[in-house]
Design an enzyme around this catalytic site. Structure first.
Site, PDB file in Angstrom:
ATOM      1  N   GLY A   1       0.704  -1.298   0.051  1.00 30.68           N
ATOM      2  CA  GLY A   1      -0.017  -0.213  -0.046  1.00 30.68           C
ATOM      3  C   GLY A   1       0.861   1.221  -0.108  1.00 30.68           C
ATOM      4  O   GLY A   1       0.243   2.311   0.551  1.00 30.68           O
TER       5      GLY A   1
ATOM      6  N   HIS B   1       0.399   0.980 -13.134  1.00 32.72           N
ATOM      7  CA  HIS B   1       1.287   0.016 -13.828  1.00 32.72           C
ATOM      8  C   HIS B   1       2.910   0.159 -13.689  1.00 32.72           C
ATOM      9  O   HIS B   1       3.142   1.216 -14.276  1.00 32.72           O
ATOM     10  CB  HIS B   1       0.848  -0.558 -15.185  1.00 32.72           C
ATOM     11  CG  HIS B   1       1.641  -1.843 -15.560  1.00 32.72           C
ATOM     12  ND1 HIS B   1       1.228  -3.028 -15.096  1.00 32.72           N
ATOM     13  CD2 HIS B   1       2.796  -2.045 -16.359  1.00 32.72           C
ATOM     14  CE1 HIS B   1       2.338  -3.880 -15.549  1.00 32.72           C
ATOM     15  NE2 HIS B   1       2.894  -3.294 -16.359  1.00 32.72           N
TER      16      HIS B   1
END
Ligand code: GAR
Length: 215
Positions: free
Chosen positions: A19, A117
């Site tokens: 995270g 990404h």
């Protein structure tokens, strides 16, 4: 009566692991780098994801929806979409969410779901390219420049309209882990908050599978 001011863009952040990108978003909202935005929920497929601790520490509602808890993929997909819908988000942010997104969710949130990404799409993307594997592949190929991409999510894998990209240099002696960290620090943690701010402020439109950014 005429309404004034802009309502906050409600975002749900979906995570699977550490995270750090979620943290960059939380920090961006707190510092004012991201405006007009409220993180209304965090969803993880993995109950042990440290990302959930980050949500808890910041007082953001969170929940886990794991495929392990459902009898079939179809039921999991339905429950995942239900969980997202309950937060009534304007924008879904996939921040290291390593689960295939159900087609019904892609349709429901067309041009309202973005993904980070860790490569310069169309290099090192598509099926099988996620997390450290991307950096291993880049080093195996010997490229000199890598980077990250924020894009809208469509039916394909990493094929949606590109919003922002940032290049990062590969250095002699890099390991996948070192390169991953540099791509996060120099690219991901910058372009993901920036993309959210642009979208929340109505600066991004999509035309013929390309984005137009009003800077
Ligand atoms: C990030 O590097 C993100 O780009 C990648 O997973 C990592 C999550 O890290 N996502 C993908 O590979 C998606 N195909 P984080 O949990 O620390 O943000």
């Amino acid at each position: 009566m005429l309404e004034t001011g802009t309502a906050d863009c409600r975002i749900v952040v979906m995570v699977s692991g550490g995270g750090t990108n979620l943290q960059a978003i939380i920090d961006g909202v707190e510092s004012g780098a991201i405006t007009n935005t409220k993180i209304v929920g965090v969803i993880s497929n993995n109950k042990n994801a440290y990302a959930l601790k980050r949500a808890e520490k910041s007082g953001i509602p969170f929940r886990c929806v794991s495929p392990k808890d459902y009898a079939s993929r179809e039921i999991f997909n339905e429950e995942l979409l239900k969980a997202v819908d309950e937060y009534a988000p304007d924008l879904i942010v996939l921040a290291g969410f390593l689960v295939v997104i159900p087609p019904a969710m892609i349709r429901a949130y067309q041009n309202r779901m973005i993904n980070i990404h860790p490569s310069l799409i169309p290099s090192f993307c598509g099926k099988g390219y996620y997390g450290l594997k991307v950096h291993e592949a880049a080093l195996a190929r010997g490229v000199k420049v890598v980077g990250a991409t924020v894009h809208f999510v469509d039916e394909g894998t990493d094929t949606g309209p590109i919003i922002l990209q940032k290049a990062v240099e590969v250095k002699q002696g890099d390991t996948p882990e070192i390169l991953q960290r540099r791509v996060m620090e120099q690219a991901e943690w910058k372009i993901l908050p920036r993309a959210i701010d642009l979208i929340a402020n109505g600066k991004v439109t999509v035309q013929e599978n390309k984005t137009i950014i009003e800077e």
